[in-house]
Design a protein around this motif. Structure first.
Motif, PDB file in Angstrom:
ATOM      1  N   ALA A 118       0.768  -1.092   0.309  1.00 48.97           N
ATOM      2  CA  ALA A 118      -0.228   0.284  -0.056  1.00 48.97           C
ATOM      3  C   ALA A 118       0.904   1.018   0.489  1.00 48.97           C
ATOM      4  N   GLY A 119       0.439   2.345  -0.715  1.00 53.83           N
ATOM      5  CA  GLY A 119       1.125   3.374  -0.623  1.00 53.83           C
ATOM      6  C   GLY A 119       0.505   4.765  -0.297  1.00 53.83           C
ATOM      7  N   VAL A 163      -3.597   3.256  -0.773  1.00 49.01           N
ATOM      8  CA  VAL A 163      -3.595   2.802  -2.246  1.00 49.01           C
ATOM      9  C   VAL A 163      -3.225   1.622  -2.352  1.00 49.01           C
ATOM     10  N   ILE A 164      -3.796   0.403  -2.509  1.00 43.27           N
ATOM     11  CA  ILE A 164      -3.047  -1.193  -3.277  1.00 43.27           C
ATOM     12  C   ILE A 164      -3.434  -0.536  -4.399  1.00 43.27           C
ATOM     13  N   LEU A 165      -2.346  -1.388  -5.755  1.00 41.16           N
ATOM     14  CA  LEU A 165      -3.496  -1.227  -7.281  1.00 41.16           C
ATOM     15  C   LEU A 165      -3.254  -2.907  -7.356  1.00 41.16           C
ATOM     16  N   ILE A 219      -7.339   5.293 -10.700  1.00 37.07           N
ATOM     17  CA  ILE A 219      -6.546   4.386  -9.630  1.00 37.07           C
ATOM     18  C   ILE A 219      -7.912   4.170  -9.673  1.00 37.07           C
ATOM     19  N   SER A 231      -8.119   0.057  -7.816  1.00 32.89           N
ATOM     20  CA  SER A 231      -7.021  -0.708  -6.834  1.00 32.89           C
ATOM     21  C   SER A 231      -8.305  -0.831  -5.329  1.00 32.89           C
ATOM     22  N   PHE A 268      -9.135   1.344  -2.317  1.00 33.69           N
ATOM     23  CA  PHE A 268      -8.396   2.747  -1.985  1.00 33.69           C
ATOM     24  C   PHE A 268      -9.358   3.246  -0.474  1.00 33.69           C
ATOM     25  N   PRO A 324      -3.008  -4.584   3.684  1.00 32.32           N
ATOM     26  CA  PRO A 324      -1.589  -4.820   2.553  1.00 32.32           C
ATOM     27  C   PRO A 324      -0.164  -5.461   4.181  1.00 32.32           C
ATOM     28  N   GLU A 358       5.081   4.375  -7.428  1.00 32.67           N
ATOM     29  CA  GLU A 358       3.403   4.306  -8.177  1.00 32.67           C
ATOM     30  C   GLU A 358       2.398   4.360  -6.947  1.00 32.67           C
ATOM     31  N   GLU A 359       2.362   3.064  -5.783  1.00 33.19           N
ATOM     32  CA  GLU A 359       1.481   3.613  -5.243  1.00 33.19           C
ATOM     33  C   GLU A 359       1.578   4.699  -4.069  1.00 33.19           C
ATOM     34  N   ALA A 368       0.027   7.332  -6.579  1.00 31.01           N
ATOM     35  CA  ALA A 368      -1.759   7.157  -7.121  1.00 31.01           C
ATOM     36  C   ALA A 368      -2.092   7.730  -5.687  1.00 31.01           C
TER      37      ALA A 368
END
Length: 181
Positions: free
Chosen positions: A5-6, A24-26, A51, A55, A57, A91, A119-120, A123
């Protein structure tokens, strides 16, 4: 492959409104992800939709009152923690933009400039910014004389002049320089 997760937050430097974090988990690759501040509003809105379609989210919010009670850093960490705990999928690792991380029982790592590198996190930065901007546009309807739809709560000249002319609203952060002093 680990479930990553980002996390990023928006609104730390504002004089009004909540701080918003997103996690966010893509599930799918999304071309064009980058730091939300480097995108036009139109591109940000389009990417935000992509997104959310591709994803897992969630959002976390810390209110103006919480910001005034515990300070902006602690409120940002609280919003991040809420966003992470609100995810429907847990996550295995959390990557967070910046140098501070919330206290969690999940493997977490901070990355300076992460919103441009991961990227995460990009996003998360995008959907958090779109969410908060839209919230401030709605708040503008209640307090049109402040111009929230334009500056989104940041301390612009127009915003500071509105505070001087009309006083702070219930969504202003009373502990922030430029609101009461």
């Amino acid at each position: 492959m680990k479930i990553i997760a980002g996390v990023d937050e928006v609104g730390r430097g504002c004089l009004a409104g909540p701080v918003i974090a997103s996690a966010v988990i893509l599930r799918n690759n999304i071309p064009g992800l980058k730091d939300s501040k480097k995108l036009t509003p139109l591109k940000r809105n389009k990417l935000s939709e992509l997104i959310m379609q591709n994803s897992y989210f969630s959002f976390g919010i810390a209110s103006e009152q919480e910001i005034d009670e515990i300070n902006i850093l602690q409120a940002s960490l609280l919003a991040m923690k809420r966003a992470i705990l609100n995810l429907s999928t847990k996550p295995e690792k959390v990557l967070i933009d910046g140098i501070h991380k919330p206290d969690l029982d999940i493997d977490t790592q901070t990355i300076i400039g992460g919103d441009s590198l991961v990227e995460e996190i990009s996003a998360a930065s995008i959907i958090a910014k779109v969410y908060r901007d839209n919230l401030m546009i709605e708040i503008d309807k209640k307090y049109p004389e402040y111009g929230f739809s334009q500056h989104k709560g940041y301390g612009t000249k127009v915003h500071k002049e509105a505070i001087l002319n009309y006083g702070p609203t219930p969504i202003h952060r009373l502990t922030f320089k430029g609101v009461l002093n």
